[in-house]
Design a protein around this motif. Sequence first.
Motif, mmCIF file in Angstrom:
data_model
loop_
_atom_site.group_PDB
_atom_site.id
_atom_site.type_symbol
_atom_site.label_atom_id
_atom_site.label_comp_id
_atom_site.label_asym_id
_atom_site.label_seq_id
_atom_site.Cartn_x
_atom_site.Cartn_y
_atom_site.Cartn_z
ATOM 1 N N UNK A 213 38.465 -19.338 -53.278
ATOM 2 C CA UNK A 213 38.887 -18.130 -52.591
ATOM 3 C C UNK A 213 38.300 -16.968 -53.367
ATOM 4 N N UNK A 214 37.481 -16.177 -52.708
ATOM 5 C CA UNK A 214 36.862 -15.022 -53.343
ATOM 6 C C UNK A 214 37.343 -13.771 -52.647
ATOM 7 N N UNK A 215 37.804 -12.817 -53.414
ATOM 8 C CA UNK A 215 38.321 -11.582 -52.840
ATOM 9 C C UNK A 215 37.409 -10.445 -53.262
ATOM 10 N N UNK A 216 37.116 -9.600 -52.314
ATOM 11 C CA UNK A 216 36.284 -8.449 -52.601
ATOM 12 C C UNK A 216 36.970 -7.219 -52.042
ATOM 13 N N UNK B 150 39.495 -13.313 -43.967
ATOM 14 C CA UNK B 150 40.435 -12.331 -43.436
ATOM 15 C C UNK B 150 39.954 -10.955 -43.865
ATOM 16 N N UNK B 151 40.077 -10.006 -42.968
ATOM 17 C CA UNK B 151 39.747 -8.612 -43.273
ATOM 18 C C UNK B 151 41.020 -7.807 -43.078
ATOM 19 N N UNK B 152 41.414 -7.107 -44.109
ATOM 20 C CA UNK B 152 42.645 -6.321 -44.066
ATOM 21 C C UNK B 152 42.322 -4.902 -44.530
ATOM 22 N N UNK B 153 42.844 -3.930 -43.809
ATOM 23 C CA UNK B 153 42.645 -2.523 -44.150
ATOM 24 C C UNK B 153 43.997 -1.955 -44.554
ATOM 25 N N UNK B 154 44.053 -1.406 -45.754
ATOM 26 C CA UNK B 154 45.318 -0.910 -46.289
ATOM 27 C C UNK B 154 45.204 0.577 -46.563
ATOM 28 N N UNK B 155 46.110 1.358 -45.943
ATOM 29 C CA UNK B 155 46.176 2.776 -46.276
ATOM 30 C C UNK B 155 47.419 2.987 -47.136
ATOM 31 N N UNK B 156 47.954 4.172 -47.190
ATOM 32 C CA UNK B 156 49.055 4.460 -48.104
ATOM 33 C C UNK B 156 50.333 3.680 -47.824
ATOM 34 N N UNK B 157 50.588 3.270 -46.572
ATOM 35 C CA UNK B 157 51.824 2.531 -46.298
ATOM 36 C C UNK B 157 51.644 1.306 -45.421
ATOM 37 N N UNK B 158 50.520 1.196 -44.713
ATOM 38 C CA UNK B 158 50.345 0.128 -43.735
ATOM 39 C C UNK B 158 49.136 -0.734 -44.068
ATOM 40 N N UNK B 159 49.326 -2.036 -43.929
ATOM 41 C CA UNK B 159 48.230 -2.989 -44.062
ATOM 42 C C UNK B 159 47.945 -3.539 -42.670
ATOM 43 N N UNK B 160 46.757 -3.280 -42.150
ATOM 44 C CA UNK B 160 46.412 -3.777 -40.817
ATOM 45 C C UNK B 160 45.452 -4.953 -40.949
ATOM 46 N N UNK B 161 45.826 -6.093 -40.383
ATOM 47 C CA UNK B 161 44.966 -7.265 -40.368
ATOM 48 C C UNK B 161 43.947 -7.051 -39.248
ATOM 49 N N UNK C 215 42.373 13.918 -46.598
ATOM 50 C CA UNK C 215 41.784 12.841 -45.817
ATOM 51 C C UNK C 215 42.613 11.578 -45.971
ATOM 52 N N UNK C 216 42.699 10.822 -44.889
ATOM 53 C CA UNK C 216 43.342 9.519 -44.936
ATOM 54 C C UNK C 216 42.400 8.561 -45.637
ATOM 55 N N UNK C 217 42.825 8.041 -46.782
ATOM 56 C CA UNK C 217 42.005 7.078 -47.490
ATOM 57 C C UNK C 217 42.559 5.695 -47.252
ATOM 58 N N UNK C 218 41.684 4.763 -47.009
ATOM 59 C CA UNK C 218 42.113 3.388 -46.835
ATOM 60 C C UNK C 218 41.181 2.482 -47.620
ATOM 61 N N UNK C 219 41.698 1.341 -47.978
ATOM 62 C CA UNK C 219 40.933 0.335 -48.692
ATOM 63 C C UNK C 219 40.781 -0.860 -47.773
ATOM 64 N N UNK C 220 39.604 -1.434 -47.747
ATOM 65 C CA UNK C 220 39.347 -2.608 -46.930
ATOM 66 C C UNK C 220 39.115 -3.779 -47.877
ATOM 67 N N UNK C 221 39.821 -4.861 -47.639
ATOM 68 C CA UNK C 221 39.681 -6.069 -48.452
ATOM 69 C C UNK C 221 39.143 -7.178 -47.574
ATOM 70 N N UNK C 222 38.217 -7.935 -48.115
ATOM 71 C CA UNK C 222 37.684 -9.111 -47.438
ATOM 72 C C UNK C 222 37.949 -10.302 -48.354
#
Length: 177
Positions: A26-29, A67-78, A3-10
């Motif tokens: 600045x709070x990061x979650x 800002x919401x950013x989704x990061x998978x194994x090689x790409x970070x998508x804003x 499965x493609x796993x991605x992490x979402x950061x807010x």
Amino acid sequence: MQCDQSHIWVIVWRPCAPANPGADCCAMQGLRTATAATRARQNRQQQAAGQQESQHQQQQGAVLGYIIIQVNSITAHINKLAVAPHARRQGLGAALLRAALQVAVHERRALCSTLHVDASNAPALALYHMAGFQRDGIIADYYGPGKPALKLLADLRESPAVAAFLSGAGSSNTVAV
């Protein structure tokens, strides 16, 4: 099957209160790892948490930007970068973008970053250009009929412009994450 796993950061920026009036926080979650099977459940949890956070924000001060950013194994998508109208043109968007890209590079080892931006949004285009993003294509009618989006791409490992942006060169708006 993998499965493609991605992490979402807010990352949220709002005035600190009451312990440190006048200062910004600045709070990061980092939200949990998401697979296709768990994303719907996490969306429901995020909505419930968002309602609780909204009540907390009313007590602590309004959100100035996020800002919401989704990061998978090689790409970070804003996915989204927003700054309150009264807080614009003060470097907050750059600070949020810098913090998100630092997470992508240093914690997630992303190689590139992508985003979509309204082709008529000159301030956003200037920010992304300063951060090292380059045009990678156009999506017709993305924001409605006759309102295209530009696809932008940044090489997080090889671009001198990205390296300068991440180091905070030329800016006093660095954020420790």
